[in-house]
Design a protein around this motif. Structure first.
Motif, PDB file in Angstrom:
ATOM      1  N   LEU A  74      -8.135  -0.164   9.401  1.00  0.00           N
ATOM      2  CA  LEU A  74      -9.400  -0.911   9.381  1.00  0.00           C
ATOM      3  C   LEU A  74      -9.141  -2.376   9.021  1.00  0.00           C
ATOM      4  CD1 LEU A  74     -11.857   1.540   7.574  1.00  0.00           C
ATOM      5  CD2 LEU A  74     -11.939   0.803   9.949  1.00  0.00           C
ATOM      6  N   ILE A  75      -8.289  -2.588   8.016  1.00  0.00           N
ATOM      7  CA  ILE A  75      -7.995  -3.956   7.575  1.00  0.00           C
ATOM      8  C   ILE A  75      -7.342  -4.750   8.701  1.00  0.00           C
ATOM      9  CG2 ILE A  75      -6.608  -5.359   5.985  1.00  0.00           C
ATOM     10  CD1 ILE A  75      -6.915  -3.074   3.926  1.00  0.00           C
TER      11      ILE A  75
ATOM     12  N   LEU B  99      -5.621   4.961   7.215  1.00  0.00           N
ATOM     13  CA  LEU B  99      -6.884   4.591   7.853  1.00  0.00           C
ATOM     14  C   LEU B  99      -7.411   3.278   7.281  1.00  0.00           C
ATOM     15  CD1 LEU B  99      -9.277   5.305   9.734  1.00  0.00           C
ATOM     16  CD2 LEU B  99     -10.383   6.247   7.728  1.00  0.00           C
ATOM     17  N   GLY B 100      -7.337   3.141   5.953  1.00  0.00           N
ATOM     18  CA  GLY B 100      -7.781   1.897   5.325  1.00  0.00           C
ATOM     19  C   GLY B 100      -7.024   0.696   5.881  1.00  0.00           C
ATOM     20  N   LEU B 101      -5.699   0.855   5.997  1.00  0.00           N
ATOM     21  CA  LEU B 101      -4.881  -0.247   6.512  1.00  0.00           C
ATOM     22  C   LEU B 101      -5.241  -0.568   7.957  1.00  0.00           C
ATOM     23  CD1 LEU B 101      -1.394   0.685   5.050  1.00  0.00           C
ATOM     24  CD2 LEU B 101      -2.732  -1.353   4.522  1.00  0.00           C
TER      25      LEU B 101
ATOM     26  N   VAL C   1      -4.867   6.129   3.131  1.00  0.00           N
ATOM     27  CA  VAL C   1      -4.358   4.756   3.048  1.00  0.00           C
ATOM     28  C   VAL C   1      -4.101   4.213   4.454  1.00  0.00           C
ATOM     29  CG1 VAL C   1      -2.383   3.366   2.321  1.00  0.00           C
ATOM     30  CG2 VAL C   1      -3.385   5.020   0.751  1.00  0.00           C
TER      31      VAL C   1
ATOM     32  N   ALA D 213       0.797  -1.223   0.000  1.00  0.00           N
ATOM     33  CA  ALA D 213       0.000   0.000   0.000  1.00  0.00           C
ATOM     34  C   ALA D 213       0.833   1.279   0.000  1.00  0.00           C
ATOM     35  CB  ALA D 213      -0.947  -0.004   1.202  1.00  0.00           C
TER      36      ALA D 213
END
Lengths: 307, 288
Positions: free
Chosen positions: B101-102, B97-99, B95, B81
């Motif tokens: 969450l993942i 924040l997305g990571l 990115v 990422a």
């Protein structure tokens, strides 16, 4: 005439949203109303973060301040007009305060400073129990005559916030903000009062955020601190980035994506958020200017094919 | 009272320092606010618990396994990422924040939402230190942080790997011109940062509980530490960590426990306004 076209477009989108809101079933109407309220809040953020290029992570706090200010005003017997003015004023005042402290800081420092301000507002909402009833939250008195009125107030507010950003973008303040985004040092050199520009941008962002807070308080009927914590501010920023920062319709597209996708997929929360995380990362990496920017790129390519 | 608060402050500060140093190291080479570090801490802690309790590895071997795994997960976030948004500062937080969450929700799916605990063999031990009581896990935390900082200092100042990372941190273009492979330094920095996250998990988990969102709150303190020390300044972050730990623990005793984090914010505010480049600023940004 040419300058009127964007507003005609926004009016058409607004009408379409209203038509959709009153015709779909209760579940989808709820999702759409959330998206539209988020559109108002993120349109506000689009001023400082989109036009100005400043990573403000505090929009969730303005949203919360607006929600609590309007709720408290209604609880103390004021009407909705007064409550709305207080919501906008309280959020604007918070924006002024943050702006005075942070308008001279840049980039990531600004981001983290605002993020932490969001943390503090969430702490105050949770711990000032005399005023806010703490984590349990408040029941919000309904300020309108009938429930149906929200069906047009919410789309109209979303449309108005989009139009406001469109108007700001072509105003002197908007052009100054764009100059700051492009090159702050150069802007300062050619006589743009950068600190004052950022301050004004942040206050406008905050006031629109406060108005959105009043809407969510009316729509939900109850509010609690977890609706407005630092994560919300962060996710709002992501929504603007995903939709396309600085683009007028960006907040609508971004909110539809960020609020709508998890709601419509309706997955159990663990897997749901996992999927949302994967989608965020892929969209942000694959489409540099957000979804609106991506659409522009496709349109340009089609035009080139035609000629 | 005061002494106890000071001791608590040092223990808390050691944790902040471990997190902050990892964040600032990544910041130095790549300019990304790595919120996903909180998710790396969580997964590291769960892997330690699983290796120790389900696979029955000896405690310290399980911890080592978790630390290495955390390093690899951190590298994976860079490879899959962050490397695509290196030149896009506005995209990096999204990115991150997305990571986060993942990573957090992977933990939720794999291990469920229940709180579990990582109990070291010295678990409930208490140590008397001149009239004060310090839990053994707190001592272990401070020792872990001190030894990690020392090793990191040796790595950054005495080895070729460290020199290369510092060079990229100061000026990537010049470093590339001189033949330093940038890609390798990014991966190395993320690995070290992940290892520090794993160590933070080991230090943190026995005192608090292991659950999917265990580090989401404390990562904010990590970022305050990063700013206190000056972005990208490793020693600034180490000192800033201890300082913030002391301020928060003293204010919890003398001001208000509920607003402990808010006091941290006041410190941050003062630093941003009075010394925008951090408490220990030099003219050039540096990593060691």
């Amino acid at each position: 005439m040419k300058r009127a076209w964007p507003y005609v477009g926004i009016a058409i989108v607004t009408l379409a949203m209203w038509a959709l809101l009153v015709s779909v079933n209760a579940f989808y109407a709820g999702v759409l109303a959330s998206i539209l309220i988020w559109t108002v809040a993120t349109s506000g953020l689009n001023v400082i973060a989109g036009l100005g290029g400043y990573p403000s992570l505090v929009q969730g706090a303005f949203y919360g301040i607006g929600a609590y200010a309007s709720a408290l005003a209604l609880i103390h017997g004021q009407n909705l007009w007064v409550a709305t003015i207080l919501a906008v004023a309280a959020a604007g005042l918070a924006g002024l305060l943050i702006g005075l402290v942070f308008a001279r800081t840049r980039g990531q420092y600004f981001g983290m400073g605002t993020l932490f301000f969001g943390v503090v507002v969430a702490l105050v909402l949770t711990n000032w129990t005399d005023l806010t009833k703490g984590p349990l939250g408040l029941m919000v008195p309904f300020g309108l005559a009938t429930n149906d009125q929200l069906d047009w107030i919410i789309p109209l507010s979303a449309g108005a916030s989009l139009a406001l950003v469109q108007a700001l973008g072509t105003s002197r303040l908007g052009r100054r903000l764009v100059t700051v985004r492009a090159d702050e040092d150069l802007a300062e050199h050619i006589g743009v009062p950068t600190a004052r520009t950022k301050l004004a941008g942040l206050v406008i962002s905050a006031m629109i955020g406060g108005f959105a807070g009043m809407l969510i308080a009316q729509y939900n009927g109850t509010i609690s601190p977890d609706l407005f914590d630092q994560t919300v501010g962060f996710v709002m920023f992501v929504a603007v980035a995903v939709g396309g920062a600085g683009r007028v319709l960006g907040p609508l597209v971004g909110s539809a994506f960020i609020v709508g996708v998890p709601d419509v997929l309706n997955l159990p929360s663990g897997i749901g958020l996992l999927v949302v995380g994967v989608i965020f990362v892929i969209v942000v990496i694959a489409i540099p200017d957000g979804l609106m920017g991506g659409m522009d790129a496709i349109r340009r390519r089609l035009q080139r094919l035609r000629t | 009272m005061l002494q106890q608060a000071l001791v608590n402050g040092v223990v808390l500060g050691a944790l902040f320092a471990l997190l902050g140093v990892g964040l600032t190291l990544v910041y130095g080479v790549m300019d990304v606010p790595n919120f996903a570090q909180a998710g790396v801490v969580t997964l590291g802690a769960y892997i330690m618990v699983t290796l120790h309790q389900a696979a029955h590895w000896p405690f310290f071997l399980a911890v080592a396994g978790g630390v290495v795994a955390a390093g690899l997960i951190s590298v994976a976030t860079e490879r899959f990422a962050y490397r695509f948004v290196r030149t896009r500062p506005l995209a990096a937080p999204a990115v991150a924040l997305g990571l986060l969450l993942i990573l957090d929700n992977s933990a939720l799916e794999l291990w469920g939402g229940d709180h579990v605990s990582l109990t070291p063999p010295y678990g409930a031990g208490l140590i008397q230190l001149g009239g004060m009581t310090v839990p053994a896990v707190g001592v272990a935390l401070v020792l872990t942080a001190a030894v990690s900082m020392l090793l990191l200092w040796l790595l950054l100042t005495r080895t070729g790997i460290g020199r290369a990372i510092r060079a990229v941190s100061q000026n990537p273009e010049a470093a590339a011109t001189l033949g330093i492979e940038l890609e390798r330094q990014y991966v190395t920095a993320f690995f070290i940062s992940g290892v520090l996250a794993g160590l933070a998990a080991f230090a943190y988990a026995p005192t608090y509980a292991v659950f999917p969102y265990m580090a989401d709150g404390v990562i904010f303190d990590g970022f305050v530490v990063v700013i206190l020390g000056g972005l990208g300044n490793v020693w600034g972050a180490a000192l800033g960590g201890i300082l913030l730990g002391l301020v928060e623990s003293l204010s919890a005793v003398y001001v208000s426990a509920a607003y402990q984090t808010a006091i941290g914010f006041v410190v941050l505010l003062l630093v941003i306004v009075l010394r925008p480049a951090g408490l220990f600023a030099t003219t050039a940004r540096r990593v060691a």
